[in-house]
Design a protein around this motif. Structure first.
Motif, PDB file in Angstrom:
ATOM      1  N   UNK A 175      -4.253 -19.840  34.483  1.00 11.24           N
ATOM      2  CA  UNK A 175      -3.669 -18.625  33.889  1.00 11.24           C
ATOM      3  C   UNK A 175      -3.659 -17.477  34.894  1.00 11.24           C
ATOM      4  N   UNK A 176      -4.700 -17.354  35.695  1.00 12.41           N
ATOM      5  CA  UNK A 176      -4.719 -16.313  36.726  1.00 12.41           C
ATOM      6  C   UNK A 176      -3.635 -16.570  37.779  1.00 12.41           C
ATOM      7  N   UNK A 177      -3.361 -17.829  38.040  1.00 11.83           N
ATOM      8  CA  UNK A 177      -2.248 -18.140  38.947  1.00 11.83           C
ATOM      9  C   UNK A 177      -0.924 -17.651  38.357  1.00 11.83           C
ATOM     10  N   UNK A 178      -0.771 -17.798  37.033  1.00 17.63           N
ATOM     11  CA  UNK A 178       0.417 -17.265  36.367  1.00 17.63           C
ATOM     12  C   UNK A 178       0.467 -15.745  36.479  1.00 17.63           C
ATOM     13  N   UNK A 199      -0.025  -8.380  31.916  1.00 18.36           N
ATOM     14  CA  UNK A 199      -1.328  -8.036  31.353  1.00 18.36           C
ATOM     15  C   UNK A 199      -1.694  -8.954  30.201  1.00 18.36           C
ATOM     16  N   UNK A 200      -0.681  -9.438  29.474  1.00 21.62           N
ATOM     17  CA  UNK A 200      -0.948 -10.342  28.355  1.00 21.62           C
ATOM     18  C   UNK A 200      -1.610 -11.628  28.856  1.00 21.62           C
ATOM     19  N   UNK A 212      -5.535 -13.220  28.338  1.00 19.67           N
ATOM     20  CA  UNK A 212      -5.844 -14.591  27.917  1.00 19.67           C
ATOM     21  C   UNK A 212      -6.722 -15.300  28.944  1.00 19.67           C
ATOM     22  N   UNK A 213      -6.426 -15.109  30.222  1.00 17.31           N
ATOM     23  CA  UNK A 213      -7.229 -15.757  31.265  1.00 17.31           C
ATOM     24  C   UNK A 213      -8.669 -15.234  31.242  1.00 17.31           C
ATOM     25  N   UNK A 214      -8.831 -13.931  30.986  1.00 21.84           N
ATOM     26  CA  UNK A 214     -10.178 -13.366  30.890  1.00 21.84           C
ATOM     27  C   UNK A 214     -10.919 -13.979  29.693  1.00 21.84           C
ATOM     28  N   UNK A 215     -10.182 -14.190  28.581  1.00 20.27           N
ATOM     29  CA  UNK A 215     -10.795 -14.809  27.408  1.00 20.27           C
ATOM     30  C   UNK A 215     -11.339 -16.186  27.706  1.00 20.27           C
ATOM     31  N   UNK A 234     -13.454 -14.926  21.945  1.00 17.44           N
ATOM     32  CA  UNK A 234     -12.258 -15.703  22.282  1.00 17.44           C
ATOM     33  C   UNK A 234     -11.052 -15.342  21.413  1.00 17.44           C
ATOM     34  N   UNK A 235     -11.147 -15.345  20.057  1.00 11.49           N
ATOM     35  CA  UNK A 235      -9.969 -14.981  19.266  1.00 11.49           C
ATOM     36  C   UNK A 235      -9.514 -13.545  19.516  1.00 11.49           C
TER      37      UNK A 235
END
Length: 539
Positions: A69-72, A79-80, A84-87, A130-131
């Protein structure tokens, strides 16, 4: 510039097949829940050691998912996706202190036992965190320009986010481990939860439902679809852990952990599936590009070889006539009329060379070569007249049998002349080594069916070897020591471009026969002939 690539997981639209697959996964998970539910309260003693395996698997899966996700994020500047990647990163990091603080596990790894509420407190942080991050993703994904920072922002924000998550996770872990006495009473004892934990489970379920609702209204991509599956799996996990199981280490509790691992893995599997799909498409694209490039190179080679092959005859005639003209002029009493005739033939051969090149080029380019009504018998006779010197030199006898009632055909005279000239030259070459019988070149024309003419060129030479018959029309295949392997391919291409067919058969008892057909001028095949007469080089 500025447009996101459509092959990214966040941009790939949802297909019907993916919807069906997602629904199938959910149905399978619900079916597994129904099978597990009757046994959910059965205790499974002494299984604490498996928690380390479970936690390691979740940690690895969520860490890989966060990295992808961080690659994305580095590509999309979203930021969205960052939220999610941080989650995923936060959830993966927090699973390690949860596992090592679980009652009975510290003794397995030579650590001190922690407080009664420590594990539950860390579980609460993961359960609610997470949610919340998924909901943040769903809310940010269509929040406009503010969700897409300027270019050059990625490296700093990614490094800062990863560092921040690790620092926050370590800080929360330290606070929980050192303040067990002040934590809410989540657990009655080492096995059973209290009513306070039910509030945590209800809140986590509510956040998951909210995330599902927002994703449902805003879902646009494959990632959105599989995140909805993740949240549904997360809800099943909550149901098993909080409501169906009899407490820790029961069948229902372990089933919930399995659902948790599945929930952690779904987005990773979606990434892997999309990566394989993209790789397959890329491989097909590269393969198609390579074939196209090879076809272009083959076509260029064929064009060059064809021009060299077909121009050889008029050039040889030019040289012969030039030598003759020089000889007439070099005489003590120059014969100007003969020299003039030789020069006229040189001019005619020069014009014919230009027409040959023009005809070959037309087979490789868009459009059509000019086509006119052609008398096939007259065309054959003209080619034979030009070839008389070669025929006499090779000591070949010519026999002809023409059907004078043949209808006209529509075609390019220059190209058809070259076909007949090539077939005659090949027949003469095939008989060059014959010494024990008469060398006979026989040419016939006849009506074939009701709307085609058939021309046959026969020789009494050595014939064609069986292993060569299937390849004689291939480009660059030749049975001659000094051949280029383009003549017969050129002939077939011309005949097929005129709507006809060229083939070879054995001539009994010796030699070979080349036949070709061409539709008559009034046949449907000629009237409906395509306007694209480019040379199609076989792959």
């Amino acid at each position: 510039m500025g447009q996101d690539p459509l092959f990214l997981l966040t941009k790939t639209p949802i297909s019907r097949g993916q919807w069906r697959l997602a629904v199938g996964v959910l149905v399978a998970l619900l079916a597994a829940l129904l099978v597990t539910a009757p046994f959910a309260q059965v205790p499974l003693e002494n299984t604490e050691g498996l928690l380390l395996v479970y936690a390691t698997a979740v940690f690895i899966v969520e860490l890989i998912t966060a990295a992808l996700l961080l690659a994305l994020v580095s590509v999309q500047r979203s930021l969205a996706v960052l939220a999610l990647s941080i989650g995923y990163l936060f959830s993966g990091v927090m699973v390690l202190p949860w596992a090592v603080s679980f009652p009975g596990v510290p003794a397995l790894v030579n650590l001190s036992e922690t407080g009664l509420q420590t594990t539950a407190a860390i579980a609460m942080i993961r359960r609610l965190g997470f949610p919340l991050f998924v909901l943040a993703y769903a809310l940010l994904k269509e929040s406009g320009p503010n969700a897409r920072p300027p270019k050059g922002w990625q490296q700093n924000i990614i490094f800062g986010s990863v560092t921040g998550v690790v620092v926050i996770a370590c800080g929360l872990t330290w606070l929980v481990f050192t303040n067990d006495d002040t934590l809410p009473r989540f657990m009655q004892d080492a096995q059973k939860v209290s009513a306070v934990w039910n509030f945590v489970a209800a809140t986590a379920a509510g956040l998951s439902v909210a995330g599902l609702a927002v994703l449902w209204t805003r879902q646009r991509s494959v990632l959105d679809l599989w995140l909805m599956v993740v949240l549904c799996t997360f809800l099943i996990e909550i149901c098993l852990l909080a409501y169906l199981s009899s407490g820790r280490l029961s069948v229902g509790w372990w089933a919930g952990r399995v659902y948790g691992l599945i929930s952690s893995s779904i987005v990773l599997f979606a990434f892997l599936s999309e990566t394989v799909s993209n790789y397959t498409r890329l491989a097909h694209s590269v393969s198609a590009e390579r074939r196209a490039r090879e076809a272009r190179l083959t076509a260029m080679e064929a064009l060059s070889a064809s021009i060299a092959h077909e121009i050889n005859q008029p050039l040889a005639s030019i040289v012969t006539n030039a030598d003759a003209g020089l000889r007439w002029l070099a005489r003590s009493d120059p014969d100007l009329s003969e020299a003039r005739a030789a020069l006229t033939r040189i001019v005619n051969d020069g014009h014919r060379s230009a027409e040959v090149i023009k005809g070959i080029r037309a087979m490789f380019t868009e459009g059509t070569q000019d086509r006119v009504p052609v008398d096939a018998n007259r065309l054959i006779k003209e080619v034979l007249n030009r070839s008389l010197s070669e025929v006499k030199l090779a000591r070949v006898s010519i026999r002809t049998e023409f059907d004078e009632r043949l209808p006209l055909v529509t075609g390019c005279p220059v190209q058809l002349e070259q076909v007949i000239s090539n077939l005659i030259a090949n027949a003469i070459d095939a008989m060059s080594t014959i010494t024990d019988r008469e060398r006979v070149l026989r040419i016939t024309s006849a009506l074939h069916g009701t709307d085609e003419i058939l021309v046959s060129v026969e020789d009494s030479g050595t014939g064609m070897a069986p292993n060569s018959k299937g390849r004689i029309f291939e480009p660059f295949f030749t049975t001659k020591p000094d051949g280029m392997g383009m003549g017969l391919m050129f002939c077939r291409s011309v005949i097929e471009a005129h709507g006809g067919r060229l083939w070879m058969s054995d001539n009994e008892p010796n030699g070979a026969i080349f036949h070709f057909t061409i539709p008559s001028a009034n046949s449907p095949a000629t009237i409906n002939l395509t306007h694209d007469h480019r040379w199609k080089v076989a792959p």
